[in-house]
Design a protein around this motif. Structure first.
Motif, PDB file in Angstrom:
ATOM      1  N   UNK B 151       0.706  -1.195   0.033  1.00  0.00           N
ATOM      2  CA  UNK B 151      -0.073   0.073   0.057  1.00  0.00           C
ATOM      3  C   UNK B 151       0.781   1.111  -0.104  1.00  0.00           C
ATOM      4  N   UNK B 152       1.860   1.196   0.645  1.00  0.00           N
ATOM      5  CA  UNK B 152       3.080   2.408   0.679  1.00  0.00           C
ATOM      6  C   UNK B 152       3.496   2.529  -0.700  1.00  0.00           C
ATOM      7  N   UNK B 154       2.246   1.667  -3.487  1.00  0.00           N
ATOM      8  CA  UNK B 154       1.116   2.183  -4.273  1.00  0.00           C
ATOM      9  C   UNK B 154       0.608   3.420  -4.317  1.00  0.00           C
ATOM     10  N   UNK B 155       0.736   4.082  -2.961  1.00  0.00           N
ATOM     11  CA  UNK B 155       0.551   5.534  -2.591  1.00  0.00           C
ATOM     12  C   UNK B 155       1.356   6.462  -3.514  1.00  0.00           C
ATOM     13  N   UNK B 156       2.738   5.845  -3.373  1.00  0.00           N
ATOM     14  CA  UNK B 156       4.093   6.553  -3.878  1.00  0.00           C
ATOM     15  C   UNK B 156       3.986   6.473  -5.694  1.00  0.00           C
ATOM     16  N   UNK B 157       3.738   5.331  -6.092  1.00  0.00           N
ATOM     17  CA  UNK B 157       3.437   5.217  -7.624  1.00  0.00           C
ATOM     18  C   UNK B 157       2.583   6.014  -8.113  1.00  0.00           C
ATOM     19  N   UNK B 158       1.183   6.023  -7.178  1.00  0.00           N
ATOM     20  CA  UNK B 158       0.072   6.670  -7.834  1.00  0.00           C
ATOM     21  C   UNK B 158       0.443   8.447  -7.716  1.00  0.00           C
ATOM     22  N   UNK B 159       1.478   8.840  -6.896  1.00  0.00           N
ATOM     23  CA  UNK B 159       1.698  10.090  -7.243  1.00  0.00           C
ATOM     24  C   UNK B 159       2.637  10.551  -8.160  1.00  0.00           C
ATOM     25  N   UNK B 160       3.174   9.610  -8.932  1.00  0.00           N
ATOM     26  CA  UNK B 160       3.929   9.711  -9.961  1.00  0.00           C
ATOM     27  C   UNK B 160       5.386   9.525  -9.120  1.00  0.00           C
ATOM     28  N   UNK B 161       5.633   8.920  -8.324  1.00  0.00           N
ATOM     29  CA  UNK B 161       6.934   8.788  -7.919  1.00  0.00           C
ATOM     30  C   UNK B 161       7.667   7.660  -8.892  1.00  0.00           C
ATOM     31  N   UNK B 162       8.958   8.032  -9.338  1.00  0.00           N
ATOM     32  CA  UNK B 162       9.718   6.784 -10.021  1.00  0.00           C
ATOM     33  C   UNK B 162       9.890   5.704  -8.932  1.00  0.00           C
ATOM     34  N   UNK B 163      10.483   4.793  -9.818  1.00  0.00           N
ATOM     35  CA  UNK B 163      10.990   3.615  -8.821  1.00  0.00           C
ATOM     36  C   UNK B 163      11.790   4.051  -7.762  1.00  0.00           C
ATOM     37  N   UNK B 165      12.518   6.986  -6.582  1.00  0.00           N
ATOM     38  CA  UNK B 165      11.980   7.721  -5.678  1.00  0.00           C
ATOM     39  C   UNK B 165      11.158   7.117  -4.578  1.00  0.00           C
ATOM     40  N   UNK B 169      12.368   7.229  -0.727  1.00  0.00           N
ATOM     41  CA  UNK B 169      11.436   8.021   0.180  1.00  0.00           C
ATOM     42  C   UNK B 169      10.807   7.142   0.983  1.00  0.00           C
ATOM     43  N   UNK B 170      10.438   5.850   0.293  1.00  0.00           N
ATOM     44  CA  UNK B 170       9.572   5.161   1.393  1.00  0.00           C
ATOM     45  C   UNK B 170       9.964   4.006   1.489  1.00  0.00           C
TER      46      UNK B 170
END
Ligand SMILES: Nc1ncnc2c1ncn2[C@@H]1O[C@H](COP(=O)(O)OP(=O)(O)OP(=O)(O)O)[C@@H](O)[C@H]1O
Ligand SMILES: [Mg+2]
Lengths: 271, 270
Positions: B151-152, B154-163, B165, B169-170
């Motif tokens: 879930x963490x 996915x939350x990240x990818x969904x905001x457009x984070x690259x792999x 990032x 960051x997470x």
């Protein structure tokens, strides 16, 4: 408030110019299992569209292919095209990060990151603020305040912006998950059963919020709750076994469904 | 009740060992013991060169295996496609963990001492230790990376984070305490190992401090082995003293890592 990305592909792909999301012959397979069959949809800009259908009919799959989250699973194969504001998101020149930035997604279970409330709101924004090394503190505060106000959360959390987001109630978490999408200025919000983990009061509050966001964003919301679809959406899509059965104005679908399957589902004759 | 007895059975040996060491080795410990060279054919004097040597060996081994192991685990858990090759690599890692240390020692002689021409040196010994403990780091890191909820991400990818990032960051901040656990285990194992360094870089008796990684060195574990079995006429308290210091070193490093872990956990606010 939206800036269409480009217009050249529109004619070529047959979009009519008012669609936020336009799919053509979208087919999707998980390995050998086909989950979507020839999905042709035109979802209008600035509207709330609800997506209903029995469990396993492919609603989540459809949503997740719009922001290309599905492809993280190595065994997913997609055919056909998806245009988002007339840009083919599977097109070679499209940057995945840009697609995701433009399309925000809210999940069934709220998934705030285990950091502070304000860091959650700023998270997406800071991902894309690479160019600038340091953001002014007041600038950050403005962003946080604006986003939280937009999701009607500001008054309840303004005194504890530094506490952990995971300590909020589920309803507040879900609102926060919507709030953190806003600072990167998405044009489309995809919501996959955003209220199903919430109690009736929370559901009502989040619905109210979704209604509030109407017009500023194109919203697609998956729901199992007929009353919710009816209350909270302007257009409605009914899916069955990976196919789109009907797509009309919500009022029409619930009053005079065109297809027998739709009527059966609405009246609760499927699971 | 049963559990209580089992727990007692687990703790008892540790307590007995510690008590024996302190009882028999305690009198040996003194300022001179720690900071003096061994004298009179290692039947008297201190352990300073071995102490310093062990620190060198462990430090160089960590410098090699931690970056390598963390990078490998990152690749395996975040980037590698799930195919036969990845599975093969995983299998190799598991098997590498099961290789007896004496085999690692021989590998070290063949590869680092002879083939790469490092000679018997700290470098060769540390590399051997690094190879030996690499699986510990990889497995611990990979497990803690995979424990970070989807879930963490996915939350990240969904905001457009690259792999990257997402990882930076997470995933990494969430996994760091698990990674440190792996490092702690590695430190403990590295400090105590004797066989892999015996042929590759540790000397029986060498009352000088190493000046570079190309020098040979004494080491605590080997020194203990030598004075308890190879040298006649060593007074009883000496080997116990060495063992006590060795254990104290391991425990201190473990405590430091645990402290660091708690500090990091407190800092990241979750
Ligand atoms: N990751 C996956 N791997 C393989 N098959 C999947 C995967 N995800 C979904 N499916 C299958 O695809 C079909 C559509 O699933 P999907 O999750 O899109 O349905 P849904 O309409 O969202 O259902 P629900 O209302 O229960 O959320 C189902 O038959 C499901 O078993
Ligand atoms: Mg679903």
């Amino acid at each position: 408030m939206h800036e269409p990305i480009m217009n050249e592909t529109r004619a070529a792909n047959g979009g009519n110019g008012h669609d936020a999301i336009f799919t053509r012959d979208l087919n999707l397979w998980y390995g050998d299992f086909q989950a979507l069959f020839d999905v042709n949809l035109a979802i209008k800009d600035g509207m709330i569209t609800s997506l209903i259908g029995p469990s396993g009919c492919g609603k989540t799959t459809f949503l997740r292919s719009i922001n290309r989250i599905n492809e993280r699973l190595g065994y997913v194969r997609t055919e056909g095209s998806i245009l988002v504001f007339d840009t083919d998101i599977y097109g070679g020149e499209v940057e995945l990060a840009q697609v995701r930035k433009q399309i925000g997604m809210v999940f069934q279970r709220p998934n705030p990151l285990p950091i502070s409330i304000s860091d959650n709101v700023l998270f997406g924004f800071q991902l894309h603020g690479e160019g600038r090394t340091r953001m002014h503190k007041s600038e950050k505060e403005e962003i946080v305040e604006a986003a939280l106000k937009q999701v009607l959360l500001w008054d309840t959390v303004k005194d504890r912006l530094d506490s952990k987001a995971t300590e909020l109630s589920l309803e507040e978490q879900q609102k926060l998950c919507i709030a953190r999408l806003l600072p990167v200025k998405p044009t489309i919000l995809l919501m996959d059963e955003p209220c199903s983990a919430l109690d009736p009061k929370g559901t009502e509050a989040v619905e109210e919020l979704i209604w509030e966001l109407r017009g500023d964003y194109t919203i697609v919301i998956v729901t199992h709750n007929m009353a919710q679809a009816r209350r909270a959406s302007e257009e409605c899509i009914f899916m069955l076994m990976g196919k789109v059965v009907e797509h009309t104005a919500t009022e029409d679908m619930f009053v005079t469904p065109a297809k027998k399957e739709t009527a059966d589902y609405i009246e609760g004759r499927y699971g | 009740m049963l559990f209580l007895i089992m727990t007692a059975l687990l703790i008892l040996p540790v307590l007995i060992i510690l008590a024996t060491l302190i009882y028999k080795g305690g009198p040996a410990i003194s300022w001179e013991f720690l900071f003096d060279d061994p004298r009179e054919g290692m039947t008297a004097g201190g352990i300073f060169p071995a102490l310093v040597g062990t620190i060198w060996l462990v430090a160089v081994a960590l410098l090699v295996s931690v970056p390598l192991g963390v990078a490998a685990a990152l690749y395996l858990s975040e980037f590698a496609p799930d195919n036969w090759f990845t599975r093969f690599i995983n299998l190799c890692i598991i098997n590498l963990a099961g290789v007896p240390s004496i085999v690692h020692a021989l590998f070290g002689v063949g590869a680092f001492v002879l083939f790469f021409g490092f000679g018997t040196s700290i470098l060769a010994a540390s590399l051997t230790l690094a190879i030996m403990t690499l699986p510990i780091v990889i497995v611990a890191t990979r497990e803690s990376l995979q424990a970070v909820p989807l879930a963490f991400r996915e939350a990240c990818w969904n905001m457009g984070a690259t792999r990257w990032q997402t990882i930076h960051r997470v995933v990494l901040p969430n996994a760091v305490s698990g990674i440190l656990t792996g490092v702690i285990l590695e430190v403990s194992r590295t400090t105590g190992e004797t066989a892999p360094i015996m042929f590759t870089g540790a000397a029986f008796f060498l009352p000088f401090l190493p000046t570079s990684v190309f020098d040979q060195t004494m080491a605590m574990s080997l020194h203990l082995f030598v004075i308890s079995t190879q040298v006649p006429g060593v007074p009883d308290h000496l080997p116990y003293g060495v063992a006590l210091v060795l254990i104290a070193m391991v425990l201190t490093m473990n405590a430091a890592s645990i402290g660091l872990r708690m500090y990091l956990r407190g800092k990241k606010k979750w």
